[in-house]
Design a protein around this motif. Structure first.
Motif, PDB file in Angstrom:
ATOM      1  N   THR A   1      15.699 -22.715 -34.712  1.00  0.00           N
ATOM      2  CA  THR A   1      14.507 -22.794 -33.873  1.00  0.00           C
ATOM      3  C   THR A   1      13.325 -23.309 -34.688  1.00  0.00           C
ATOM      4  O   THR A   1      13.254 -23.115 -35.908  1.00  0.00           O
ATOM      5  CB  THR A   1      14.155 -21.423 -33.254  1.00  0.00           C
ATOM      6  N   GLY A   2      12.403 -23.982 -34.018  1.00  0.00           N
ATOM      7  CA  GLY A   2      11.256 -24.553 -34.726  1.00  0.00           C
ATOM      8  C   GLY A   2      11.685 -25.534 -35.785  1.00  0.00           C
ATOM      9  O   GLY A   2      11.135 -25.551 -36.893  1.00  0.00           O
TER      10      GLY A   2
ATOM     11  N   ASN B   1      11.801 -28.989 -35.754  1.00  0.00           N
ATOM     12  CA  ASN B   1      11.355 -30.381 -35.764  1.00  0.00           C
ATOM     13  C   ASN B   1      10.496 -30.716 -36.987  1.00  0.00           C
ATOM     14  O   ASN B   1      10.203 -31.882 -37.238  1.00  0.00           O
ATOM     15  CB  ASN B   1      10.588 -30.730 -34.483  1.00  0.00           C
ATOM     16  N   LYS B   2      10.097 -29.710 -37.770  1.00  0.00           N
ATOM     17  CA  LYS B   2       9.291 -29.963 -38.962  1.00  0.00           C
ATOM     18  C   LYS B   2       9.438 -28.798 -39.941  1.00  0.00           C
ATOM     19  O   LYS B   2      10.039 -27.761 -39.623  1.00  0.00           O
ATOM     20  CB  LYS B   2       7.815 -30.144 -38.590  1.00  0.00           C
TER      21      LYS B   2
ATOM     22  N   ARG C   1      13.210 -27.779 -40.279  1.00  0.00           N
ATOM     23  CA  ARG C   1      13.829 -29.109 -40.356  1.00  0.00           C
ATOM     24  C   ARG C   1      14.608 -29.278 -41.657  1.00  0.00           C
ATOM     25  O   ARG C   1      15.704 -29.848 -41.661  1.00  0.00           O
ATOM     26  CB  ARG C   1      12.756 -30.187 -40.241  1.00  0.00           C
TER      27      ARG C   1
ATOM     28  N   ALA D   1      13.255 -27.108 -30.480  1.00  0.00           N
ATOM     29  CA  ALA D   1      11.846 -27.508 -30.542  1.00  0.00           C
ATOM     30  C   ALA D   1      11.200 -27.335 -29.180  1.00  0.00           C
ATOM     31  O   ALA D   1      11.836 -27.554 -28.151  1.00  0.00           O
ATOM     32  CB  ALA D   1      11.720 -28.959 -31.003  1.00  0.00           C
ATOM     33  N   ARG D   2       9.930 -26.929 -29.168  1.00  0.00           N
ATOM     34  CA  ARG D   2       9.200 -26.789 -27.906  1.00  0.00           C
ATOM     35  C   ARG D   2       8.952 -28.154 -27.266  1.00  0.00           C
ATOM     36  O   ARG D   2       9.033 -28.296 -26.051  1.00  0.00           O
ATOM     37  CB  ARG D   2       7.861 -26.086 -28.141  1.00  0.00           C
TER      38      ARG D   2
ATOM     39  N   ARG E   1       9.401 -34.477 -29.968  1.00  0.00           N
ATOM     40  CA  ARG E   1       9.452 -34.191 -31.411  1.00  0.00           C
ATOM     41  C   ARG E   1      10.843 -33.713 -31.821  1.00  0.00           C
ATOM     42  O   ARG E   1      11.329 -34.038 -32.906  1.00  0.00           O
ATOM     43  CB  ARG E   1       8.403 -33.147 -31.772  1.00  0.00           C
ATOM     44  N   GLY E   2      11.480 -32.942 -30.957  1.00  0.00           N
ATOM     45  CA  GLY E   2      12.836 -32.498 -31.255  1.00  0.00           C
ATOM     46  C   GLY E   2      13.801 -33.653 -31.345  1.00  0.00           C
ATOM     47  O   GLY E   2      14.636 -33.727 -32.261  1.00  0.00           O
TER      48      GLY E   2
ATOM     49  N   ALA F   1      18.948 -32.545 -30.175  1.00  0.00           N
ATOM     50  CA  ALA F   1      17.734 -31.808 -29.855  1.00  0.00           C
ATOM     51  C   ALA F   1      17.992 -30.841 -28.706  1.00  0.00           C
ATOM     52  O   ALA F   1      18.717 -31.168 -27.761  1.00  0.00           O
ATOM     53  CB  ALA F   1      16.619 -32.775 -29.480  1.00  0.00           C
TER      54      ALA F   1
ATOM     55  N   THR G   1      15.618 -28.368 -26.238  1.00  0.00           N
ATOM     56  CA  THR G   1      14.272 -27.908 -25.887  1.00  0.00           C
ATOM     57  C   THR G   1      14.272 -26.396 -25.758  1.00  0.00           C
ATOM     58  O   THR G   1      15.045 -25.825 -24.983  1.00  0.00           O
ATOM     59  CB  THR G   1      13.811 -28.550 -24.565  1.00  0.00           C
TER      60      THR G   1
ATOM     61  N   ALA H   1      11.376 -20.292 -35.910  1.00  0.00           N
ATOM     62  CA  ALA H   1      10.106 -20.525 -35.222  1.00  0.00           C
ATOM     63  C   ALA H   1       9.155 -19.351 -35.439  1.00  0.00           C
ATOM     64  O   ALA H   1       9.530 -18.189 -35.265  1.00  0.00           O
ATOM     65  CB  ALA H   1      10.347 -20.733 -33.730  1.00  0.00           C
TER      66      ALA H   1
END
Length: 255
Positions: A14-15, A17-18, A22, A39-40, A44-45, A61, A63, A93
């Motif tokens: 979770t979380g 994308n960066k 990541r 990713a929310r 970005r995901g 990805a 969501t 996340a």
């Protein structure tokens, strides 16, 4: 789901994308796992997943907003329909509650003057979100021969470290939001581990260290890859690995 002669390991971060998430996804993909980028923001995901695929990884990805149970349930259904199981869940996340500030400058978290709505928001993501995601993914994890759950905590969650008047945390402003939320998360980790140990599900908390991320306005001294190393180690533990533990890259941490 079609039957395969070999079990393809699937990991959800979770979380992812960066930042640390990541980096953990990149390292798990490099080990041959199929990695799901939670990713929310769908765009970005997908960008993060595409980058992992371009580097040779198997990434998709998903969501997922940990504070929105509907997206979490939809993600679980998506994983079930596409893969039929989940081997690794990294609950990465999290929010600081202070925006992009350094921990030593989080004036809005001082207990005597903190905004309760901010505290609730931090716990919503850092604690309740972990329960939401974990419970939604548990049926899929139970289908794995070696399920692993890693909750991303912090050195700051340690009551032993933060209560030491001569320790490194005395320089930080007291926190009524982020720090207690991570303390609650490590406690929650132990409770999940105690419930699930009979099922062979290993559940541990990880402290990445002071990593250069958006959360601290890039003041950290570790790279995301360095911070992610302990997450990946706990995500790939052997059958004889620990559970109900709290670890940094250096080893076990005090509660």
């Amino acid at each position: 789901m079609s039957e395969h002669t070999t079990h393809q390991k699937v990991a959800l971060v979770t979380g992812a994308n960066k930042g640390i998430g990541r980096a953990a996804a990149e390292q798990l993909a490099a080990q041959g796992m199929t990695v799901l980028i939670g990713a929310r923001d769908p765009r970005r995901g997908e960008e993060a997943a595409a980058a992992l695929r371009a580097a040779g990884g198997d990434a998709y990805a998903v969501t997922l907003d940990v504070t929105d149970p509907a997206t979490v349930q939809a993600a679980a259904k998506q994983v079930e329909e596409r893969f039929g199981h989940l081997d690794v869940l990294i609950n990465n996340a999290g929010i600081s509650g202070s925006g992009q500030v350094s921990p030593e400058d989080a004036h809005d978290q001082v207990p005597s003057s903190v905004d309760l709505d901010m505290v609730r928001a931090v716990f919503e993501t850092n604690v309740f979100g972990v329960i939401t995601v974990t419970n939604a993914m548990l049926p899929l994890l139970r289908r794995s021969p070696a399920p692993r759950i890693v909750n991303v905590s912090s050195h700051a969650s340690s009551l032993t470290l933060t209560s030491d008047p001569d320790g490194p945390f005395t320089a930080l402003l007291p926190s009524a939001a982020y720090t207690p939320s991570k303390t609650a998360l490590t406690a929650l980790t132990v409770q999940y581990a105690n419930e699930l140990r009979q099922d062979g599900i290993l559940v541990n908390a990880a402290a990445p260290g002071f990593v250069d991320t958006d959360a601290n306005n890039h003041t950290g001294h570790l790279t995301p890859a360095q911070g992610a190393a302990i997450l990946v180690r706990l995500a790939t533990l052997g059958a004889d690995g620990p559970t109900a533990g709290f670890f940094s890259e250096e080893g076990a941490l005090p509660w």
